[in-house]
Design a protein around this motif. Sequence first.
Motif, PDB file in Angstrom:
ATOM      1  N   MET A  36       0.899  -1.190   0.248  1.00  0.00           N
ATOM      2  CA  MET A  36      -0.058  -0.058  -0.021  1.00  0.00           C
ATOM      3  C   MET A  36       0.817   1.203  -0.051  1.00  0.00           C
ATOM      4  SD  MET A  36      -2.911  -1.004   2.636  1.00  0.00           S
ATOM      5  CE  MET A  36      -3.690   0.362   2.414  1.00  0.00           C
ATOM      6  N   LEU A  37       0.348   2.288  -0.681  1.00  0.00           N
ATOM      7  CA  LEU A  37       1.064   3.656  -0.641  1.00  0.00           C
ATOM      8  C   LEU A  37       0.985   4.346   0.706  1.00  0.00           C
ATOM      9  CD1 LEU A  37       0.052   4.937  -3.912  1.00  0.00           C
ATOM     10  CD2 LEU A  37       2.259   3.954  -3.551  1.00  0.00           C
ATOM     11  N   ARG A  38       2.235   4.623   1.208  1.00  0.00           N
ATOM     12  CA  ARG A  38       2.119   5.524   2.313  1.00  0.00           C
ATOM     13  C   ARG A  38       1.220   6.748   2.364  1.00  0.00           C
ATOM     14  NH1 ARG A  38       7.442   8.421   4.991  1.00  0.00           N
ATOM     15  NH2 ARG A  38       6.852   8.458   7.415  1.00  0.00           N
ATOM     16  N   PRO A  39       0.054   6.831   3.309  1.00  0.00           N
ATOM     17  CA  PRO A  39      -0.622   8.214   3.462  1.00  0.00           C
ATOM     18  C   PRO A  39       0.102   9.100   3.597  1.00  0.00           C
ATOM     19  CG  PRO A  39      -0.680   6.758   5.417  1.00  0.00           C
ATOM     20  CD  PRO A  39       0.038   5.879   4.480  1.00  0.00           C
ATOM     21  N   LEU A  40      -0.627  10.373   2.875  1.00  0.00           N
ATOM     22  CA  LEU A  40       0.044  11.713   3.195  1.00  0.00           C
ATOM     23  C   LEU A  40       0.262  12.055   4.569  1.00  0.00           C
ATOM     24  CD1 LEU A  40       1.321  14.227   1.924  1.00  0.00           C
ATOM     25  CD2 LEU A  40      -1.057  14.888   1.589  1.00  0.00           C
ATOM     26  N   ILE A  41      -0.932  11.931   5.198  1.00  0.00           N
ATOM     27  CA  ILE A  41      -1.161  12.595   6.554  1.00  0.00           C
ATOM     28  C   ILE A  41      -1.767  11.296   7.654  1.00  0.00           C
ATOM     29  CG2 ILE A  41      -2.656  14.326   8.020  1.00  0.00           C
ATOM     30  CD1 ILE A  41      -2.938  15.628   5.222  1.00  0.00           C
ATOM     31  N   SER A  42      -1.435  11.274   8.594  1.00  0.00           N
ATOM     32  CA  SER A  42      -1.903  10.585   9.728  1.00  0.00           C
ATOM     33  C   SER A  42      -2.504  11.598  10.771  1.00  0.00           C
ATOM     34  CB  SER A  42      -0.645   9.777  10.431  1.00  0.00           C
ATOM     35  OG  SER A  42      -0.128   8.692   9.654  1.00  0.00           O
ATOM     36  N   VAL A  43      -3.984  11.308  10.765  1.00  0.00           N
ATOM     37  CA  VAL A  43      -4.585  12.229  11.525  1.00  0.00           C
ATOM     38  C   VAL A  43      -4.867  11.404  13.113  1.00  0.00           C
ATOM     39  CG1 VAL A  43      -6.925  13.339  12.161  1.00  0.00           C
ATOM     40  CG2 VAL A  43      -6.088  13.352   9.925  1.00  0.00           C
ATOM     41  N   ILE A  44      -4.537  11.881  13.881  1.00  0.00           N
ATOM     42  CA  ILE A  44      -4.466  11.143  15.402  1.00  0.00           C
ATOM     43  C   ILE A  44      -5.425  12.022  16.397  1.00  0.00           C
ATOM     44  CG2 ILE A  44      -3.233  10.306  17.415  1.00  0.00           C
ATOM     45  CD1 ILE A  44      -0.684  10.447  15.380  1.00  0.00           C
ATOM     46  N   THR A  45      -6.358  11.218  16.693  1.00  0.00           N
ATOM     47  CA  THR A  45      -7.298  11.769  17.977  1.00  0.00           C
ATOM     48  C   THR A  45      -6.901  10.980  19.058  1.00  0.00           C
ATOM     49  OG1 THR A  45      -9.050  12.790  16.378  1.00  0.00           O
ATOM     50  CG2 THR A  45      -9.464  12.373  18.577  1.00  0.00           C
ATOM     51  N   VAL A  46      -6.600  11.780  20.352  1.00  0.00           N
ATOM     52  CA  VAL A  46      -6.582  11.103  21.569  1.00  0.00           C
ATOM     53  C   VAL A  46      -7.615  11.506  22.523  1.00  0.00           C
ATOM     54  CG1 VAL A  46      -4.082  10.928  21.424  1.00  0.00           C
ATOM     55  CG2 VAL A  46      -5.039  12.832  22.524  1.00  0.00           C
ATOM     56  N   VAL A  47      -8.152  10.778  23.082  1.00  0.00           N
ATOM     57  CA  VAL A  47      -9.645  10.845  23.565  1.00  0.00           C
ATOM     58  C   VAL A  47      -9.656  10.390  25.037  1.00  0.00           C
ATOM     59  CG1 VAL A  47     -10.675   9.088  22.172  1.00  0.00           C
ATOM     60  CG2 VAL A  47     -12.054  11.217  23.167  1.00  0.00           C
ATOM     61  N   TYR A  48     -10.550  10.985  25.850  1.00  0.00           N
ATOM     62  CA  TYR A  48     -10.785  10.131  27.076  1.00  0.00           C
ATOM     63  C   TYR A  48     -12.044  10.809  27.376  1.00  0.00           C
ATOM     64  CZ  TYR A  48     -10.806   8.571  32.169  1.00  0.00           C
ATOM     65  OH  TYR A  48     -11.310   7.911  33.108  1.00  0.00           O
ATOM     66  N   ASP A  49     -13.002   9.917  27.795  1.00  0.00           N
ATOM     67  CA  ASP A  49     -14.417  10.420  28.298  1.00  0.00           C
ATOM     68  C   ASP A  49     -15.099  11.533  27.460  1.00  0.00           C
ATOM     69  OD1 ASP A  49     -14.502   8.174  29.719  1.00  0.00           O
ATOM     70  OD2 ASP A  49     -14.270   9.131  31.564  1.00  0.00           O
ATOM     71  N   ALA A  50     -15.113  11.439  26.181  1.00  0.00           N
ATOM     72  CA  ALA A  50     -15.796  12.639  25.399  1.00  0.00           C
ATOM     73  C   ALA A  50     -16.784  12.319  24.578  1.00  0.00           C
ATOM     74  CB  ALA A  50     -14.557  13.382  24.549  1.00  0.00           C
ATOM     75  N   ARG A  51     -17.531  11.374  25.001  1.00  0.00           N
ATOM     76  CA  ARG A  51     -18.821  10.840  24.020  1.00  0.00           C
ATOM     77  C   ARG A  51     -19.476  11.968  23.602  1.00  0.00           C
ATOM     78  NH1 ARG A  51     -21.962   9.895  21.072  1.00  0.00           N
ATOM     79  NH2 ARG A  51     -23.404   7.833  20.927  1.00  0.00           N
ATOM     80  N   LYS A  52     -19.716  13.074  24.292  1.00  0.00           N
ATOM     81  CA  LYS A  52     -20.662  14.048  23.827  1.00  0.00           C
ATOM     82  C   LYS A  52     -20.226  14.670  22.473  1.00  0.00           C
ATOM     83  CE  LYS A  52     -22.790  14.998  28.205  1.00  0.00           C
ATOM     84  NZ  LYS A  52     -23.076  16.036  29.490  1.00  0.00           N
ATOM     85  N   THR A  53     -18.874  14.857  22.395  1.00  0.00           N
ATOM     86  CA  THR A  53     -18.304  15.729  21.228  1.00  0.00           C
ATOM     87  C   THR A  53     -17.546  14.943  20.377  1.00  0.00           C
ATOM     88  OG1 THR A  53     -16.205  15.821  22.394  1.00  0.00           O
ATOM     89  CG2 THR A  53     -18.127  17.458  22.801  1.00  0.00           C
ATOM     90  N   LEU A  54     -17.199  13.400  20.548  1.00  0.00           N
ATOM     91  CA  LEU A  54     -16.299  12.765  19.686  1.00  0.00           C
ATOM     92  C   LEU A  54     -16.898  12.483  18.372  1.00  0.00           C
ATOM     93  CD1 LEU A  54     -13.783  11.129  19.479  1.00  0.00           C
ATOM     94  CD2 LEU A  54     -14.663   9.235  20.673  1.00  0.00           C
ATOM     95  N   GLU A  55     -18.091  12.261  18.293  1.00  0.00           N
ATOM     96  CA  GLU A  55     -18.650  11.799  16.948  1.00  0.00           C
ATOM     97  C   GLU A  55     -18.645  12.850  15.990  1.00  0.00           C
ATOM     98  OE1 GLU A  55     -22.177   8.955  15.209  1.00  0.00           O
ATOM     99  OE2 GLU A  55     -22.801  10.295  16.950  1.00  0.00           O
TER     100      GLU A  55
END
Length: 244
Positions: A1-20
């Motif tokens: 597979m080709l290397r992706p241009l960007i890795s988007v990383i979300t770190v989260v803890y107990d953020a159900r209300k906003t995460l979606e």
Amino acid sequence: MLRPLISVITVVYDARKTLEATIQSVLSQNSDLFEYWIIDGGSTDGSVDLIHKYEHKLAGWFSEADAGIYDAMNKGIDKANGEWIYFLGGDDILRPDVLKDVQPYLDSKYSAVFGDVFFDNGHHFRSFLGKRTLLQNTIHHQSAFYNNSLFTSFRYDTKLSIVSDYEMNLQLYIHNMPIRYIPIIIANCATGGASSFLSRSLVETNKVRSKYIKPKWKNKFLSLLLSIYYAQKRIRLFLYGHRV
């Protein structure tokens, strides 16, 4: 597979209300441009169930206890395959089609490419590097795309809780690494994040700066200036309720 241009990383803890909304803002981007990792700190509020809902569209995810936000970010870096790394908080939102807008500027000759963010209180934050970077962090994390090569020998300091990203940006400035500012709003961000706790931010900023700024008197002078600046921010917060 080709290397992706960007890795988007979300770190989260107990953020159900906003995460979606965060997840949807990423997955609505051009899928050819990125991979998406979610690093959860062992949430118990339903965030993990929500991640399961979208896991077929993710490069990967996991949920486990960590030592704080920067420990989680380091775990994301270890997983990332992209040429560029971008961090998006669990209560922040990428602007529509912004990865496509940023793509032409992501030249490998740059160590970092960054733009602006827009806060939910109407404040427009313009990231930059300059002499003021010696005083405090001047690049908002949700505005910056970092060349993955920077992380060959760098990881965020997990002993810090809110300003470890300042160390990377201070190194960019001190070592005169090639960077590019682009006049694009990258993300909409929530106010009241960890970095808005001024007392802790002051202590940690001074700690990071002391590792790079010599002699000691110069760092003490900059620490005094930052204390004065934060004092007026407290006054503004009291009078107007501004918190960024």
